[in-house]
Scaffold this active site. Structure first.
Site, PDB file in Angstrom:
ATOM      1  N   SER A   1      -9.886   2.207   2.569  1.00 55.87           N
ATOM      2  CA  SER A   1      -8.962   2.914   1.715  1.00 55.87           C
ATOM      3  C   SER A   1      -7.931   2.010   1.025  1.00 55.87           C
ATOM      4  O   SER A   1      -7.299   2.434   0.062  1.00 55.87           O
ATOM      5  CB  SER A   1      -8.196   3.957   2.539  1.00 55.87           C
TER       6      SER A   1
ATOM      7  N   LYS B   1       0.857  -1.199   0.000  1.00 57.25           N
ATOM      8  CA  LYS B   1       0.000   0.000   0.000  1.00 57.25           C
ATOM      9  C   LYS B   1       0.884   1.238   0.000  1.00 57.25           C
ATOM     10  O   LYS B   1       1.892   1.280   0.733  1.00 57.25           O
ATOM     11  CB  LYS B   1      -0.910  -0.028   1.237  1.00 57.25           C
TER      12      LYS B   1
ATOM     13  N   SER C   1     -10.256   0.072   6.944  1.00 62.21           N
ATOM     14  CA  SER C   1      -9.643   0.077   5.606  1.00 62.21           C
ATOM     15  C   SER C   1      -8.951  -1.202   5.172  1.00 62.21           C
ATOM     16  O   SER C   1      -8.550  -1.315   4.018  1.00 62.21           O
ATOM     17  CB  SER C   1      -8.647   1.216   5.497  1.00 62.21           C
TER      18      SER C   1
HETATM   19  N1  GLN Z   1     -13.326   4.685   5.758  1.00 63.36           N
HETATM   20  C1  GLN Z   1     -12.800   5.203   6.979  1.00 63.36           C
HETATM   21  C2  GLN Z   1     -12.412   6.656   6.802  1.00 63.36           C
HETATM   22  O1  GLN Z   1     -12.628   7.164   5.767  1.00 63.36           O
HETATM   23  C3  GLN Z   1     -11.653   4.381   7.449  1.00 63.36           C
HETATM   24  C4  GLN Z   1     -10.416   4.616   6.690  1.00 63.36           C
HETATM   25  C5  GLN Z   1      -9.275   3.789   7.174  1.00 63.36           C
HETATM   26  O2  GLN Z   1      -9.460   2.806   7.889  1.00 63.36           O
HETATM   27  N2  GLN Z   1      -8.088   4.218   6.818  1.00 63.36           N
HETATM   28  O3  GLN Z   1     -11.912   7.267   7.675  1.00 63.36           O
END
Ligand code: GLN
Length: 496
Positions: free
Chosen positions: A159, A78, A183
């Site tokens: 994400s 990532k 995410s």
């Molecule tokens: N979807 C969540 C956010 O937008 C979690 C994102 C994540 O876990 N990095 O904050």
């Protein structure tokens, strides 16, 4: 070997050890597949030369019979993990041209164990999002299609959307992800793969671009539970460079996979039965509970009364920490700097750089975060959210004290949706994707998403298991048993 890309991590490891395949062949097969699948937009950077060099070194070790635990396994990373000398973007324009001088601890651990880097994976900008649509480098597409959906393109979740799509589309044996509110688990569920977020402190955060430091954790995204166990064993471990890294020995998580869960107690939290949850998700959940019961576990109803406050608390705490972490991107030290006009001073330089460099969602979070931390609102929002967080953690502590070993919930409130079906116009709709996952980050617990079925459109659905702190081995074993009972291999109908 006819189909190198179909090997999961454990099978690739065995084939490499038996010299049925070389690491170089494996890396080349993946590099070719990556080129043929560029339209999915999984990778923002391909590191072909590095991959071949690392694979060559792995082959030399494998030839001596002294293989390292992940020797020769090609992985995607990532793009939130700093990789020495290799562009690291966090999906943001503001990090243009940033080549870290250092390697994150998690990726160092993977290279120490012999893994091979294929490239850097696309993601939501600064890991903010649930659909991989906020990346400066464009959205990532899932390899899955709805049965009757024609050619409509689906999101992979976010994400860690590039990681999820790459593993599902066989563009990496496995990938790293990070999880601040879901995410790893949500994109894993959307793409039919496995993802575990370990206990907060299990993986070092050193060298991972920070989003919300009290919630961020790294973890593996893999084809199945065994692969997750193998990869997690390499990723985690104490790191003196991260003061929140736990000084605990790392168990061999693969050795914990006995499949025996007799006598375990599995809790079903009534508050996760949300209004509007589709019937097929309800069924997936109760089928999962039945399978664990049939395998010898005791399934009990439990209550986590503060669940309903988790999303609002998360969307105060995470932006607050993000607004502070992202203050460092000012055009001076990293990446992009806006071009200035005569008469512009340092304030204009900051303002123009940040306005150009950050996308809409990141700007929204910075503004919300700054607001909830501002004098006059700090107590009403930030401090209240912190108190709610403590109550959420206490709910879990209580349930575990009552003898529950793991908690079973849906991973997501729906299957993957189409690109463009959920727009910027209503961010709250997007935030609701995390309704089942954010509690786990707020409480610092380990959570895993396992693919357990398909919806009526043939799209993957996942269940989440939440474990006791530091008991990832036990959690993985329960997930392994569930995976075996389901006997389900989630595969998109077409490989790209
Ligand atoms: N979807 C969540 C956010 O937008 C979690 C994102 C994540 O876990 N990095 O904050």
């Amino acid at each position: 070997m006819s189909d190198l890309l179909s090997l999961d991590l454990a099978a690739a490891r065995d084939a490499l050890a038996k010299r049925e395949v070389s690491s170089t062949e494996l890396a080349d097969a993946y590099l070719q597949a990556m080129e043929a699948s560029e339209h999915l937009n999984c990778y923002v950077t391909t590191t072909a030369d590095k991959a071949r060099e690392m694979a060559g070194a792995a082959d030399a070790r494998l030839a001596t019979g002294d293989a390292l635990p992940l020797d020769g396994i090609p992985l995607g990373i990532k793009d939130l993990f700093c990789t020495q000398g290799v562009p690291t973007t966090a999906g943001s324009h503001i990090l243009d041209g940033f080549r870290p001088e250092y390697e994150s601890t998690v990726t160092s651990n993977l290279w120490r164990d012999g893994a091979v880097m294929l490239g850097k994976l696309n993601m939501d900008e600064f890991a903010m999002g649930s659909a991989n649509v906020t990346s400066y480098y464009g959205p990532v597409e899932s390899p899955w299609k709805r049965q009757d959906g024609g050619n409509s393109r689906l999101v992979p979740g976010g994400s860690s959307g590039g990681s999820a799509s790459a593993v599902a589309a066989r563009l990496a044996v496995a990938a790293t992800g990070t999880d601040t509110g879901g995410s790893i688990r949500q994109p894993a569920a959307f793409t039919g793969i496995t993802g575990i977020k370990p206990t907060y402190g299990r993986c070092s955060r050193w060298g991972i671009v920070a989003f919300a430091s009290s919630l961020d954790q790294a973890g593996p995204m893999t084809k199945d539970v065994r692969d997750a166990a193998i990869m997690l064993t390499s990723m985690c471990g104490h790191d003196p460079k991260d003061s929140t890294s736990a000084d605990l020995a790392v168990p061999d998580f693969e050795a914990a996979l006995t499949g025996d869960i007799k006598g375990k107690t599995i809790g079903i939290p009534k508050e996760y039965r949300m209004e509007g949850t589709p019937a097929e998700i309800e069924k997936l959940w109760s089928d999962g509970a039945d399978m664990l019961r049939d395998a010898g576990a005791k399934v009990v109803d439990i209550s986590l009364p503060h669940t309903k406050y988790a999303l609002p608390a998360y969307y105060v705490i995470a932006p607050a920490e993000a607004s502070s972490n992202l203050a460092r991107y000012d055009g001076v030290r990293f990446g992009h700097r806006a071009s200035l006009e005569a008469g512009d001073g340092i304030t204009e330089m900051y303002e123009k750089t940040r306005a150009e460099g950050f996308g809409h969602e990141v700007q929204r979070r910075v503004m919300v975060g700054t607001y909830v931390l501002s004098a006059g609102f700090y107590d009403a929002y930030y401090n209240r959210a912190r108190r709610v967080r403590a109550l959420i953690k206490r709910d879990f502590d209580q349930v575990f004290a009552d003898g529950v070993d793991a908690i079973l919930t849906p991973a997501t409130p729906s299957a993957a949706f189409g690109l463009g079906e959920m727009t910027d116009a209503d961010p709250i709709q997007m935030y609701l994707n995390d309704v089942f996952t954010v509690t786990v980050n707020l409480a610092g617990l380990p959570g895993i998403s396992v693919p357990t079925g398909l919806d009526s459109q043939g799209l993957p659905l996942g269940l989440q298991l939440i474990g006791r702190p530091w008991e990832e081995g036990d959690l993985l074993n329960i997930a392994y048993r569930l995976e075996q009972s389901v006997g389900f291999v989630a595969k998109p109908s077409k490989w790209w």
